[in-house]
Design an enzyme around this catalytic site. Sequence first.
Site, PDB file in Angstrom:
ATOM      1  N   GLY A  96      -6.546  -5.073 -11.289  1.00 37.16           N
ATOM      2  CA  GLY A  96      -6.609  -3.646 -11.048  1.00 37.16           C
ATOM      3  C   GLY A  96      -5.438  -3.228 -10.183  1.00 37.16           C
ATOM      4  CE1 TYR A  97      -0.823  -3.274 -11.916  1.00 34.87           C
ATOM      5  CE2 TYR A  97      -2.675  -2.990 -13.384  1.00 34.87           C
ATOM      6  CZ  TYR A  97      -1.489  -3.608 -13.057  1.00 34.87           C
ATOM      7  OH  TYR A  97      -0.984  -4.583 -13.883  1.00 34.87           O
ATOM      8  CG  LEU A  98      -5.318  -1.901  -4.465  1.00 37.22           C
ATOM      9  CD1 LEU A  98      -4.981  -2.842  -3.319  1.00 37.22           C
ATOM     10  CD2 LEU A  98      -6.657  -1.229  -4.251  1.00 37.22           C
TER      11      LEU A  98
END
Length: 168
Positions: free
Chosen positions: A35-37
């Site tokens: 996932g991408y912060l």
Amino acid sequence: MQTKIKMNIEIERKFLVKNNDFKKMCYDKKHIAQGYLNSNKKRVVRIRIINKMAFLTIKGVSDQSGTTRFEWEKEIDLEDAKELMILCEKEIIEKNRYYHKLENHIIEVDEFLGKNKGLIVAEIELRDKNEPFVKPDYFGTEVTNNSKYYNSNLSLNPFKNWIKKTSN
């Protein structure tokens, strides 16, 4: 106290995969959830879980060819990674990654799952962006410089959306 961060340069090329022939050549397979912060074009901050290991990765801007960019990665606690996944933007990317050795290179083939199912992309890391390498028969169109194939963009605009747009 100031901590010095060591930046590595990632040099890779990406290709669409034409068929499943790569599977019989692979020596390993791992499940990846990421996932991408932050998926800002100037810096991408990613959380990745590979089987039971977890990593925090920061990537910089790609050069004009799309082959080269800064990358910093650090292993983190698996439970911390699971908690950070909750904070990630949009969709979590899930894929199976296959590893294929070809001469002096390791080719990583990502078979995407979930909303990106049907997309298969191969990556080869190079020591120099002009380094020659053997292209296996299963390599199709090169997509190195096409940002829609970046994993961070696939989390925002999954492959299933492309199919809907092109079939209308």
